[in-house]
Design a protein around this motif. Structure first.
Motif, PDB file in Angstrom:
ATOM      1  N   ASN A   1     -11.672   0.696  11.891  1.00 47.28           N
ATOM      2  CA  ASN A   1     -10.436  -0.660  11.958  1.00 47.28           C
ATOM      3  C   ASN A   1      -9.803  -0.933  13.089  1.00 47.28           C
ATOM      4  O   ASN A   1     -10.878  -1.358  13.840  1.00 47.28           O
ATOM      5  CB  ASN A   1      -8.723   0.293  11.543  1.00 47.28           C
ATOM      6  N   GLU A   2      -9.310  -2.329  12.654  1.00 52.49           N
ATOM      7  CA  GLU A   2      -8.868  -2.330  13.902  1.00 52.49           C
ATOM      8  C   GLU A   2      -8.416  -1.802  14.661  1.00 52.49           C
ATOM      9  O   GLU A   2      -7.610  -0.927  15.002  1.00 52.49           O
ATOM     10  CB  GLU A   2      -7.827  -3.811  13.966  1.00 52.49           C
TER      11      GLU A   2
ATOM     12  N   SER B   1      -7.836   1.277   1.834  1.00 48.26           N
ATOM     13  CA  SER B   1      -8.664   1.592   2.302  1.00 48.26           C
ATOM     14  C   SER B   1      -8.958   2.538   0.511  1.00 48.26           C
ATOM     15  O   SER B   1      -8.798   2.939  -0.371  1.00 48.26           O
ATOM     16  CB  SER B   1      -9.535   2.920   3.539  1.00 48.26           C
TER      17      SER B   1
ATOM     18  N   LYS C   1      -3.901   4.031   4.701  1.00 50.23           N
ATOM     19  CA  LYS C   1      -3.277   3.071   4.572  1.00 50.23           C
ATOM     20  C   LYS C   1      -3.103   2.649   6.269  1.00 50.23           C
ATOM     21  O   LYS C   1      -2.822   2.994   7.330  1.00 50.23           O
ATOM     22  CB  LYS C   1      -1.428   2.745   4.487  1.00 50.23           C
ATOM     23  N   ASP C   2      -3.456   1.134   6.940  1.00 47.97           N
ATOM     24  CA  ASP C   2      -2.975   0.394   8.156  1.00 47.97           C
ATOM     25  C   ASP C   2      -1.746  -0.279   8.006  1.00 47.97           C
ATOM     26  O   ASP C   2      -1.316   0.109   7.050  1.00 47.97           O
ATOM     27  CB  ASP C   2      -4.539  -0.322   7.940  1.00 47.97           C
TER      28      ASP C   2
ATOM     29  N   PRO D   1      -8.697  -0.728   5.916  1.00 46.56           N
ATOM     30  CA  PRO D   1      -9.741   0.618   6.868  1.00 46.56           C
ATOM     31  C   PRO D   1     -11.273   1.297   6.091  1.00 46.56           C
ATOM     32  O   PRO D   1     -11.117   0.849   4.545  1.00 46.56           O
ATOM     33  CB  PRO D   1      -8.960   1.503   7.150  1.00 46.56           C
TER      34      PRO D   1
ATOM     35  N   ASN E   1      -6.987  -9.858   7.343  1.00 44.87           N
ATOM     36  CA  ASN E   1      -6.949  -8.508   7.484  1.00 44.87           C
ATOM     37  C   ASN E   1      -7.350  -7.707   6.616  1.00 44.87           C
ATOM     38  O   ASN E   1      -7.365  -7.166   5.843  1.00 44.87           O
ATOM     39  CB  ASN E   1      -5.577  -7.459   7.383  1.00 44.87           C
TER      40      ASN E   1
ATOM     41  N   GLU F   1      -4.442  -1.723  15.861  1.00 40.65           N
ATOM     42  CA  GLU F   1      -4.207  -1.808  15.038  1.00 40.65           C
ATOM     43  C   GLU F   1      -4.255  -0.049  14.365  1.00 40.65           C
ATOM     44  O   GLU F   1      -5.053   0.420  14.729  1.00 40.65           O
ATOM     45  CB  GLU F   1      -4.721  -2.472  13.229  1.00 40.65           C
ATOM     46  N   ASP F   2      -2.772   0.174  14.045  1.00 38.80           N
ATOM     47  CA  ASP F   2      -2.958   1.528  13.643  1.00 38.80           C
ATOM     48  C   ASP F   2      -3.098   2.629  12.538  1.00 38.80           C
ATOM     49  O   ASP F   2      -2.560   1.535  11.435  1.00 38.80           O
ATOM     50  CB  ASP F   2      -1.668   2.141  14.313  1.00 38.80           C
ATOM     51  N   ILE F   3      -3.511   3.401  12.113  1.00 32.55           N
ATOM     52  CA  ILE F   3      -3.718   4.278  10.727  1.00 32.55           C
ATOM     53  C   ILE F   3      -1.804   4.728  10.779  1.00 32.55           C
ATOM     54  O   ILE F   3      -1.426   5.668  11.215  1.00 32.55           O
ATOM     55  CB  ILE F   3      -4.486   5.082  10.718  1.00 32.55           C
TER      56      ILE F   3
ATOM     57  N   TYR G   1      -0.700  -3.028   8.744  1.00 34.34           N
ATOM     58  CA  TYR G   1      -0.109  -3.896   7.441  1.00 34.34           C
ATOM     59  C   TYR G   1      -0.280  -3.918   6.649  1.00 34.34           C
ATOM     60  O   TYR G   1       0.418  -4.917   5.460  1.00 34.34           O
ATOM     61  CB  TYR G   1      -2.164  -5.735   7.607  1.00 34.34           C
TER      62      TYR G   1
END
Length: 610
Positions: free
Chosen positions: A271-272, A320, A313-314, A245, A242, A275-277, A316
């Motif tokens: 980001n993916e 960043s 921060k993502d 970001p 993963n 996937e949320d920040i 997972y």
């Protein structure tokens, strides 16, 4: 390297629903008995019965010795003095007592729907109990009033994953397609990772929700109602890394602002897409003065050049790389810092204090009332750095209780932290959990304390009742199954009430230690270090402060013998020595301020980095 086996899995369960395969056409049932009829069919041959099957109190009863010897191929024994029947087949030993609704299966007590009874010197027992105990399936035919028994076949475990390759943190869908060849209900399943029995659970998501990159073997095994387990079926999942970001743009809306002028920033990130920040981490600092802070600045209050940094921060957990921008503050003052922040208050916001006013020089307010009360505090913080598996703290308490623990693992032999409640008395007690907060494991010790305190204050009250029978233990907390890694800290706070004396143990355990066995009794008592541990009655403080002078005043909390403040006094239950809670860790302060005018409250933490 040991891998964390955690990623989100959603199970589409078909255990109790469709996907059940029918019995093949032409398949003959070998063993059949008939309600109220004196003959049975065994392996296709008709055999007379002295006592036929009966329906008694809604339960079908079969002649025990006939069924055991002719169908189950088991040995039957009879003890006249105790009126006990013993049935033995392979590794299964069953004991029944005439007219008793309880049976013993390999030493474990089982309740029967109807107690065994005799008719014409023949014992009749519930058919369902016999079948499920010895792995047979029961089929009823209401038309001919027959009961057919056949040895259960194992079920078949099957599942389908939504993808063979995912990115760490991405959802993986597993559809359970397991079935039983005879259509027997499936009652249990267990998942296993990498063929490791230690990574086995009935809930895949509990051990497989956020993995490190790698290749994993996911296995499934299911059990039918007759007690037969399927063979393991397996599939391989590949997990790609993963990526963190990336902040591709960060800039202020206005690069030059006045003191006390509202700030706005623009940023863009990659980001993916799925996937949320989940968190922003802002910091800022003056490039030429010792002014710095955390959090997104709403305004700045000293002239000069500032550097503003953003990290993302993502979901997972990846952070960043820092993105940096600059902003210039002029000599023009629109609002002072206190004016701006008190007119537009944000609770918890930090005061930069660029004028470096020393709040310690304020006069102490002595117009207050003070009282103590609240729960008994069980504090486990010593040894703070855990050198080996052992008991960290233990005491027996009742009534209102607060448990607080904070420890750092300093030994590769330590695998997890546990908190155990045990009823060592002769009567059942009720333990009620009203608040439960834990944080960690993490190496960010400073942030850990802030997060746990904030979560505790925000957590809603709950009422989870736990009844502990005499001698029974209950696991209040266990660190994650991925292990308590070296140099990682864990903090927790529990509020409890107990109707009777309950022993509460905080312990560091090894890989093979089991909290619900006799392991705890063999663990050594770890000696304390300079940090506090002990039991402290009346842990909380209520203070009402009356502000009437119209001038700034201060009160000092957590400073021994200043104003109303003193350290909590208690005892170390492991040594019997009197102890003080230096810092009053785990104590809650209820502060009420009474003022005639609008009044702002500043909290000025002391203790340097702490």
């Amino acid at each position: 390297m040991k891998k964390r086996l955690l990623f989100t899995v959603v199970i589409g369960s078909l255990l109790q629903l469709g996907m059940i395969q029918p019995v093949g056409a032409g398949q003959e049932i070998q063993n059949k008995l008939f309600i109220e009829q004196h003959e049975a069919i065994i392996a296709g041959e008709t055999i007379p019965l002295e006592v036929p099957p009966r329906v008694w109190q809604g339960t079908t009863m079969l002649p025990l010795r006939f069924v055991a010897e002719n169908i189950l191929e088991a040995t039957v024994g009879w003890a006249q003095t105790t009126q006990t029947i013993t049935i033995i087949k392979d590794d299964t030993i069953v004991q029944l007592t005439l007219n008793s609704p309880k049976a013993s299966v390999n030493g474990k007590t089982v309740n029967l729907a109807v107690a065994p009874f005799t008719e014409q010197d023949r014992t009749l027992v519930p058919v369902r109990f016999l079948a499920e105990t010895f792995g047979y399936e029961v089929h009823y035919d209401s038309g001919e009033k027959s009961i057919s028994l056949r040895q259960a076949k194992p079920p078949v475990a099957q599942f389908r994953l939504s993808a063979e390759t995912i990115v760490a943190g991405q959802k993986l869908w597993a559809e359970d397609l397991s079935y039983d060849p005879y259509g027997y209900p499936l009652v249990e399943r267990r998942w296993q990772i990498n063929r490791d029995p230690k990574l086995r659970t009935n809930d895949l998501a509990s051990i497989f929700s956020s993995p490190e990159p790698g290749e994993y073997i996911v296995g499934l095994q299911v059990k039918n109602k007759a007690g037969r387990w399927s063979e393991w079926t397996e599939q391989i999942v590949k997990v790609k890394p993963n990526e963190p970001p990336l902040v591709v743009e960060l800039r202020p809306v206005k690069p030059v602002v006045d003191q006390g002028e509202k700030l706005d920033f623009i940023y863009r990130a990659q980001n993916e897409i799925w996937e949320d920040i989940v968190e922003e981490r802002w910091t800022y600092r003056h490039l030429h003065r010792d002014i710095r802070g955390s959090g997104k600045p709403r305004a700045l209050f000293a002239p000069g050049d500032y550097e503003v940094t953003l990290e993302l921060k993502d979901a997972y957990g990846n952070w960043s790389k820092p993105a940096i921008t600059q902003i210039t503050v002029t000599d023009t003052v629109r609002h002072s810092e206190l004016e701006y922040k008190f007119r537009q208050p944000v609770p918890g916001e930090v005061i930069d204090n660029p004028s470096q006013f020393n709040y310690n020089h304020l006069v102490s307010e002595d117009n207050y009332t003070f009282r103590t009360g609240g729960p008994i505090l069980l504090l486990s913080n010593s040894p703070e750095t855990v050198p080996a598996p052992g008991i960290l703290y233990r005491d027996k308490l009742s009534g209102s209780i607060r448990v607080m623990f904070h420890h750092i693992n300093n030994s590769p032999a330590v695998h997890r932290l546990v908190v155990i409640a045990e009823n060592q008395g002769n009567e059942a007690i009720t333990l009620t959990q009203t608040k439960t907060v834990t944080q960690g494991p993490t190496t960010d010790v400073m942030h850990l304390g802030q997060l746990s305190a904030l979560e505790y204050l925000q957590a809603p009250q709950q009422e989870k009742n736990i009844v502990l029978e005499p001698g029974e233990k209950h696991l209040l907390y266990q660190s994650p199954t991925t292990g308590w890694k070296l140099n990682h800290a864990i903090t927790g706070v529990f509020d409890l009430t107990s109707s009777g004396p309950v022993s509460i143990t905080v312990a560091a355990t090894g890989l093979n230690d089991r909290w619900n066995g006799d392991t705890l009794s063999h663990l050594p008592l770890l000696p304390r270090d300079i940090h506090p541990r002990g039991t402290f009655p009346n842990a909380d403080r209520w203070v009402e402060v009356f502000l009437n002078s119209g001038k700034p005043r201060k009160i000092e909390v957590g400073k021994h013998q200043q104003g109303f403040e003193t350290w909590l006094s208690g005892y170390d239950a492991l040594t019997g020595a009197p102890v003080s809670n230096v810092g009053n860790y785990g104590s809650i302060y209820y502060l009420t301020f009474v003022a005639e005018d609008r009044t702002g409250i500043l909290l000025n933490p002391r203790g340097l980095n702490f």
